[in-house]
Design an enzyme around this catalytic site. Structure first.
Site, PDB file in Angstrom:
ATOM      1  N   ASN A  10       0.857  -1.193   0.000  1.00 35.22           N
ATOM      2  CA  ASN A  10       0.000   0.000   0.000  1.00 35.22           C
ATOM      3  C   ASN A  10       0.888   1.236   0.000  1.00 35.22           C
ATOM      4  O   ASN A  10       1.479   1.579   1.023  1.00 35.22           O
ATOM      5  CB  ASN A  10      -0.902  -0.039   1.247  1.00 35.22           C
ATOM      6  CG  ASN A  10      -1.729   1.217   1.395  1.00 35.22           C
ATOM      7  OD1 ASN A  10      -1.851   2.013   0.453  1.00 35.22           O
ATOM      8  ND2 ASN A  10      -2.315   1.407   2.573  1.00 35.22           N
ATOM      9  N   LYS A  12      -0.018   4.209  -0.268  1.00 27.56           N
ATOM     10  CA  LYS A  12      -0.743   5.345   0.331  1.00 27.56           C
ATOM     11  C   LYS A  12      -0.603   6.585  -0.567  1.00 27.56           C
ATOM     12  O   LYS A  12      -0.502   6.459  -1.780  1.00 27.56           O
ATOM     13  CB  LYS A  12      -0.252   5.627   1.754  1.00 27.56           C
ATOM     14  CG  LYS A  12      -0.168   4.371   2.617  1.00 27.56           C
ATOM     15  CD  LYS A  12      -0.053   4.706   4.062  1.00 27.56           C
ATOM     16  CE  LYS A  12       0.317   3.466   4.853  1.00 27.56           C
ATOM     17  NZ  LYS A  12      -0.029   3.543   6.244  1.00 27.56           N
ATOM     18  N   HIS A  96      -9.568   0.708   4.743  1.00 29.36           N
ATOM     19  CA  HIS A  96      -8.296   0.977   5.438  1.00 29.36           C
ATOM     20  C   HIS A  96      -8.568   1.865   6.654  1.00 29.36           C
ATOM     21  O   HIS A  96      -9.399   2.774   6.600  1.00 29.36           O
ATOM     22  CB  HIS A  96      -7.299   1.645   4.485  1.00 29.36           C
ATOM     23  CG  HIS A  96      -5.913   1.661   5.036  1.00 29.36           C
ATOM     24  ND1 HIS A  96      -5.502   2.585   5.971  1.00 29.36           N
ATOM     25  CD2 HIS A  96      -4.857   0.835   4.829  1.00 29.36           C
ATOM     26  CE1 HIS A  96      -4.252   2.326   6.307  1.00 29.36           C
ATOM     27  NE2 HIS A  96      -3.836   1.275   5.623  1.00 29.36           N
ATOM     28  N   GLU A  98      -7.025   4.262   7.913  1.00 25.89           N
ATOM     29  CA  GLU A  98      -6.852   5.714   7.722  1.00 25.89           C
ATOM     30  C   GLU A  98      -8.124   6.328   7.165  1.00 25.89           C
ATOM     31  O   GLU A  98      -8.516   7.435   7.535  1.00 25.89           O
ATOM     32  CB  GLU A  98      -5.637   5.973   6.806  1.00 25.89           C
ATOM     33  CG  GLU A  98      -4.331   5.720   7.556  1.00 25.89           C
ATOM     34  CD  GLU A  98      -3.154   5.323   6.690  1.00 25.89           C
ATOM     35  OE1 GLU A  98      -3.228   5.426   5.453  1.00 25.89           O
ATOM     36  OE2 GLU A  98      -2.143   4.891   7.275  1.00 25.89           O
ATOM     37  N   GLU A 166      -5.293  -5.379  10.386  1.00 28.07           N
ATOM     38  CA  GLU A 166      -4.308  -4.322  10.584  1.00 28.07           C
ATOM     39  C   GLU A 166      -4.612  -3.568  11.874  1.00 28.07           C
ATOM     40  O   GLU A 166      -5.447  -2.651  11.879  1.00 28.07           O
ATOM     41  CB  GLU A 166      -4.366  -3.335   9.417  1.00 28.07           C
ATOM     42  CG  GLU A 166      -4.057  -3.945   8.071  1.00 28.07           C
ATOM     43  CD  GLU A 166      -3.528  -2.889   7.106  1.00 28.07           C
ATOM     44  OE1 GLU A 166      -2.377  -3.019   6.696  1.00 28.07           O
ATOM     45  OE2 GLU A 166      -4.247  -1.935   6.794  1.00 28.07           O
ATOM     46  N   GLY A 172       2.141   2.187  10.609  1.00 22.10           N
ATOM     47  CA  GLY A 172       3.019   3.349  10.454  1.00 22.10           C
ATOM     48  C   GLY A 172       3.698   3.786  11.739  1.00 22.10           C
ATOM     49  O   GLY A 172       4.267   4.870  11.820  1.00 22.10           O
ATOM     50  N   SER A 212       3.424  -2.144  10.264  1.00 23.80           N
ATOM     51  CA  SER A 212       4.864  -2.081  10.506  1.00 23.80           C
ATOM     52  C   SER A 212       5.606  -3.360  10.142  1.00 23.80           C
ATOM     53  O   SER A 212       6.584  -3.731  10.806  1.00 23.80           O
ATOM     54  CB  SER A 212       5.150  -1.665  11.957  1.00 23.80           C
ATOM     55  OG  SER A 212       4.658  -0.352  12.182  1.00 23.80           O
TER      56      SER A 212
END
Ligand code: PEP
Length: 249
Positions: A10, A12, A96, A98, A166, A172, A212
Protein backbone atom coordinates in the site's frame (compact mmCIF):
# COMPACT_ATOMS: atom_id res chain seq x y z
CA UNK A 1 -5.69 -26.71 -1.54
CA UNK A 2 -3.69 -24.44 0.76
CA UNK A 3 -4.12 -20.70 0.85
CA UNK A 4 -1.72 -18.96 -1.53
CA UNK A 5 0.53 -16.46 0.25
CA UNK A 6 -0.47 -12.88 -0.56
CA UNK A 7 1.70 -9.77 -0.29
CA UNK A 8 0.14 -6.37 -0.89
CA UNK A 9 2.00 -3.06 -1.00
CA UNK A 10 0.00 0.00 0.00
CA UNK A 11 1.86 3.06 -1.26
CA UNK A 12 -0.74 5.35 0.33
CA UNK A 13 -0.53 9.03 -0.74
CA UNK A 14 3.19 8.87 -1.56
CA UNK A 15 5.42 9.27 -4.58
CA UNK A 16 6.45 11.45 -7.48
CA UNK A 17 6.68 10.15 -11.04
CA UNK A 18 10.44 9.65 -10.61
CA UNK A 19 10.04 7.79 -7.33
CA UNK A 20 7.37 5.58 -8.85
CA UNK A 21 9.73 4.74 -11.74
CA UNK A 22 12.38 3.70 -9.22
CA UNK A 23 10.01 1.52 -7.19
CA UNK A 24 8.75 -0.20 -10.34
CA UNK A 25 12.33 -0.82 -11.49
CA UNK A 26 13.19 -2.39 -8.14
CA UNK A 27 10.10 -4.60 -8.28
CA UNK A 28 10.78 -5.65 -11.86
CA UNK A 29 14.36 -6.64 -11.05
CA UNK A 30 13.57 -8.45 -7.79
CA UNK A 31 14.06 -12.19 -7.38
CA UNK A 32 10.79 -13.56 -6.03
CA UNK A 33 8.92 -16.88 -5.91
CA UNK A 34 6.67 -17.71 -8.88
CA UNK A 35 3.07 -16.42 -8.93
CA UNK A 36 1.64 -19.84 -8.05
CA UNK A 37 3.52 -19.57 -4.74
CA UNK A 38 2.96 -15.92 -3.84
CA UNK A 39 0.47 -13.38 -5.15
CA UNK A 40 1.87 -9.84 -5.25
CA UNK A 41 -0.40 -6.80 -5.53
CA UNK A 42 0.85 -3.20 -5.31
CA UNK A 43 -1.39 -0.25 -4.72
CA UNK A 44 -0.15 3.11 -6.01
CA UNK A 45 -2.17 6.31 -5.78
CA UNK A 46 -4.86 6.54 -8.49
CA UNK A 47 -2.88 8.90 -10.72
CA UNK A 48 -0.04 6.40 -11.05
CA UNK A 49 -2.19 3.27 -11.50
CA UNK A 50 -2.13 3.14 -15.33
CA UNK A 51 1.61 3.75 -15.61
CA UNK A 52 2.46 1.25 -12.87
CA UNK A 53 0.14 -1.34 -14.39
CA UNK A 54 1.71 -0.91 -17.83
CA UNK A 55 5.33 -1.01 -16.62
CA UNK A 56 5.16 -3.64 -13.90
CA UNK A 57 6.18 -7.24 -14.60
CA UNK A 58 3.02 -9.11 -15.61
CA UNK A 59 2.86 -11.46 -12.62
CA UNK A 60 2.55 -8.49 -10.24
CA UNK A 61 -0.95 -7.05 -10.04
CA UNK A 62 -2.22 -3.63 -9.04
CA UNK A 63 -4.90 -2.43 -6.64
CA UNK A 64 -6.64 0.89 -6.14
CA UNK A 65 -6.61 2.23 -2.59
CA UNK A 66 -10.35 2.94 -2.55
CA UNK A 67 -13.38 3.21 -4.80
CA UNK A 68 -16.83 4.74 -4.66
CA UNK A 69 -19.65 2.89 -2.90
CA UNK A 70 -21.93 2.63 -5.93
CA UNK A 71 -22.17 3.37 -9.63
CA UNK A 72 -20.29 6.48 -10.73
CA UNK A 73 -21.93 9.78 -11.55
CA UNK A 74 -22.20 13.11 -9.75
CA UNK A 75 -19.67 12.29 -7.01
CA UNK A 76 -16.89 14.82 -7.42
CA UNK A 77 -13.47 13.50 -6.52
CA UNK A 78 -14.48 9.86 -6.45
CA UNK A 79 -13.40 6.98 -8.67
CA UNK A 80 -15.89 4.20 -9.41
CA UNK A 81 -15.44 0.45 -9.40
CA UNK A 82 -16.54 0.45 -13.06
CA UNK A 83 -13.65 2.75 -13.98
CA UNK A 84 -11.16 0.45 -12.30
CA UNK A 85 -12.58 -2.55 -14.13
CA UNK A 86 -12.51 -0.56 -17.38
CA UNK A 87 -8.78 0.12 -16.89
CA UNK A 88 -8.06 -3.50 -16.06
CA UNK A 89 -7.28 -2.84 -12.39
CA UNK A 90 -8.17 -6.14 -10.70
CA UNK A 91 -7.98 -5.27 -6.99
CA UNK A 92 -9.11 -2.57 -4.58
CA UNK A 93 -8.23 -1.95 -0.92
CA UNK A 94 -11.34 -1.04 1.09
CA UNK A 95 -11.88 -0.09 4.72
CA UNK A 96 -8.30 0.98 5.44
CA UNK A 97 -8.11 2.35 8.98
CA UNK A 98 -6.85 5.71 7.72
CA UNK A 99 -10.07 6.13 5.74
CA UNK A 100 -12.21 4.82 8.60
CA UNK A 101 -10.59 7.28 11.04
CA UNK A 102 -9.87 10.34 8.90
CA UNK A 103 -12.78 10.17 6.47
CA UNK A 104 -15.36 8.70 8.80
CA UNK A 105 -16.01 5.50 6.87
CA UNK A 106 -18.35 3.40 9.03
CA UNK A 107 -18.49 -0.39 9.16
CA UNK A 108 -21.71 -0.29 7.17
CA UNK A 109 -20.29 2.01 4.49
CA UNK A 110 -17.27 -0.26 4.11
CA UNK A 111 -19.60 -3.28 3.84
CA UNK A 112 -21.55 -1.53 1.08
CA UNK A 113 -18.33 -0.67 -0.75
CA UNK A 114 -17.06 -4.24 -0.57
CA UNK A 115 -20.36 -5.57 -1.90
CA UNK A 116 -20.50 -3.09 -4.75
CA UNK A 117 -16.85 -3.57 -5.78
CA UNK A 118 -17.31 -7.37 -5.83
CA UNK A 119 -20.52 -7.02 -7.85
CA UNK A 120 -18.55 -5.17 -10.52
CA UNK A 121 -15.88 -7.87 -10.72
CA UNK A 122 -13.16 -6.36 -8.54
CA UNK A 123 -11.24 -8.37 -5.97
CA UNK A 124 -11.12 -6.77 -2.55
CA UNK A 125 -8.54 -6.43 0.20
CA UNK A 126 -10.87 -5.65 3.12
CA UNK A 127 -9.13 -4.08 6.13
CA UNK A 128 -10.16 -4.55 9.74
CA UNK A 129 -8.41 -3.78 13.01
CA UNK A 130 -8.68 -2.30 16.48
CA UNK A 131 -7.25 0.89 17.99
CA UNK A 132 -4.89 0.83 20.97
CA UNK A 133 -7.71 1.93 23.31
CA UNK A 134 -9.89 -0.91 22.06
CA UNK A 135 -7.09 -3.45 22.53
CA UNK A 136 -6.38 -2.18 26.04
CA UNK A 137 -10.07 -2.38 26.85
CA UNK A 138 -10.02 -6.05 25.80
CA UNK A 139 -12.39 -5.54 22.88
CA UNK A 140 -10.09 -6.41 19.96
CA UNK A 141 -12.15 -9.34 18.76
CA UNK A 142 -15.48 -7.55 19.25
CA UNK A 143 -14.25 -4.71 17.04
CA UNK A 144 -12.80 -6.97 14.37
CA UNK A 145 -15.91 -9.17 14.40
CA UNK A 146 -18.22 -6.15 14.02
CA UNK A 147 -16.17 -4.87 11.08
CA UNK A 148 -16.20 -8.31 9.45
CA UNK A 149 -19.92 -8.83 10.18
CA UNK A 150 -20.78 -5.58 8.35
CA UNK A 151 -19.11 -7.08 5.28
CA UNK A 152 -20.51 -10.60 5.77
CA UNK A 153 -24.05 -9.22 5.89
CA UNK A 154 -23.64 -7.73 2.43
CA UNK A 155 -21.81 -10.45 0.48
CA UNK A 156 -22.29 -14.12 -0.30
CA UNK A 157 -19.19 -15.02 -2.26
CA UNK A 158 -15.88 -14.66 -0.40
CA UNK A 159 -13.69 -16.12 -3.14
CA UNK A 160 -12.48 -12.68 -4.24
CA UNK A 161 -11.91 -11.28 -0.77
CA UNK A 162 -8.67 -11.12 1.19
CA UNK A 163 -9.10 -9.91 4.78
CA UNK A 164 -6.29 -7.70 6.08
CA UNK A 165 -6.02 -7.62 9.87
CA UNK A 166 -4.31 -4.32 10.58
CA UNK A 167 -4.19 -3.23 14.21
CA UNK A 168 -4.38 0.57 14.07
CA UNK A 169 -1.70 0.92 16.76
CA UNK A 170 0.76 -0.93 14.51
CA UNK A 171 0.16 1.01 11.29
CA UNK A 172 3.02 3.35 10.45
CA UNK A 173 4.21 3.32 14.07
CA UNK A 174 7.10 0.87 13.91
CA UNK A 175 5.28 -1.05 16.65
CA UNK A 176 4.59 -4.38 14.97
CA UNK A 177 2.25 -6.96 16.52
CA UNK A 178 4.16 -9.94 17.85
CA UNK A 179 3.70 -13.13 15.83
CA UNK A 180 1.60 -14.51 18.72
CA UNK A 181 -0.61 -11.42 18.85
CA UNK A 182 -1.20 -11.60 15.09
CA UNK A 183 -1.83 -15.36 15.17
CA UNK A 184 -4.33 -14.99 18.02
CA UNK A 185 -6.49 -12.51 16.12
CA UNK A 186 -6.15 -14.33 12.79
CA UNK A 187 -7.22 -17.62 14.39
CA UNK A 188 -10.19 -15.93 16.12
CA UNK A 189 -11.18 -14.27 12.87
CA UNK A 190 -11.02 -17.61 11.09
CA UNK A 191 -13.22 -19.11 13.81
CA UNK A 192 -15.64 -16.22 13.41
CA UNK A 193 -15.86 -16.93 9.68
CA UNK A 194 -16.40 -20.63 10.38
CA UNK A 195 -19.30 -19.99 12.73
CA UNK A 196 -20.87 -17.02 10.98
CA UNK A 197 -20.19 -17.67 7.30
CA UNK A 198 -19.11 -21.25 6.59
CA UNK A 199 -16.30 -23.74 7.28
CA UNK A 200 -15.31 -23.55 3.59
CA UNK A 201 -14.98 -19.76 3.63
CA UNK A 202 -13.07 -19.93 6.90
CA UNK A 203 -10.64 -22.46 5.44
CA UNK A 204 -10.10 -20.77 2.08
CA UNK A 205 -10.13 -17.03 2.88
CA UNK A 206 -6.72 -15.49 3.18
CA UNK A 207 -6.19 -13.41 6.32
CA UNK A 208 -3.13 -11.22 5.93
CA UNK A 209 -1.42 -9.07 8.56
CA UNK A 210 -0.59 -5.37 8.21
CA UNK A 211 1.16 -2.97 10.56
CA UNK A 212 4.86 -2.08 10.51
CA UNK A 213 5.88 -5.21 8.60
CA UNK A 214 9.55 -5.04 7.55
CA UNK A 215 12.20 -7.34 6.14
CA UNK A 216 13.38 -7.85 9.73
CA UNK A 217 10.09 -9.09 11.21
CA UNK A 218 8.25 -10.72 8.28
CA UNK A 219 9.70 -14.24 8.49
CA UNK A 220 8.52 -14.88 12.04
CA UNK A 221 5.07 -13.51 11.29
CA UNK A 222 4.82 -15.52 8.06
CA UNK A 223 5.60 -18.71 9.96
CA UNK A 224 2.33 -18.50 11.89
CA UNK A 225 -0.30 -20.90 10.54
CA UNK A 226 -3.10 -18.36 10.15
CA UNK A 227 -0.98 -15.54 8.72
CA UNK A 228 -1.49 -15.87 4.96
CA UNK A 229 0.57 -12.88 3.92
CA UNK A 230 0.93 -9.16 4.48
CA UNK A 231 -0.37 -5.74 3.64
CA UNK A 232 2.70 -3.53 3.78
CA UNK A 233 2.72 0.26 3.91
CA UNK A 234 6.03 2.07 4.47
CA UNK A 235 8.27 -0.87 3.58
CA UNK A 236 6.48 -1.39 0.25
CA UNK A 237 8.17 1.79 -1.00
CA UNK A 238 11.61 0.34 -0.33
CA UNK A 239 13.74 -2.47 -1.80
CA UNK A 240 13.03 -4.54 1.35
CA UNK A 241 9.55 -5.20 -0.10
CA UNK A 242 11.27 -7.90 -2.17
CA UNK A 243 12.46 -9.58 1.05
CA UNK A 244 8.92 -9.44 2.41
CA UNK A 245 7.60 -11.13 -0.75
CA UNK A 246 10.25 -13.80 -0.20
CA UNK A 247 9.07 -14.48 3.36
CA UNK A 248 6.53 -16.83 1.76
CA UNK A 249 9.18 -19.45 1.19
C1 PEP B 1 -0.86 0.03 5.84
O1 PEP B 1 -0.94 1.20 5.54
O2 PEP B 1 -1.71 -0.76 5.43
C2 PEP B 1 0.28 -0.40 6.66
C3 PEP B 1 0.27 -1.60 7.14
O3 PEP B 1 1.28 0.53 6.88
P1 PEP B 1 2.72 0.26 7.57
O4 PEP B 1 3.27 -1.01 6.97
O5 PEP B 1 3.53 1.46 7.18
O6 PEP B 1 2.49 0.14 9.02
Amino acid sequence: MGRKFFVGGNWKCNGTADQVDKIVKTLNEGQVPPPDVVEVVVSPPYVFLPVVKSQLRPEFQVAAQNCWVKKGGAFTGEVSAEMLVNLGVPWVILGHSERRALLGESNEFVGDKVAYALSQGLKVIACVGETLEQREAGSTMDVVAAQTKAIAEKIKDWSNVVVAYEPVWAIGTGKVATPDQAQEVHASLRDWLKINVSPEVSESTRIIYGGSVTAANCKELAAKPDVDGFLVGGASLKPEFIDIINSAT
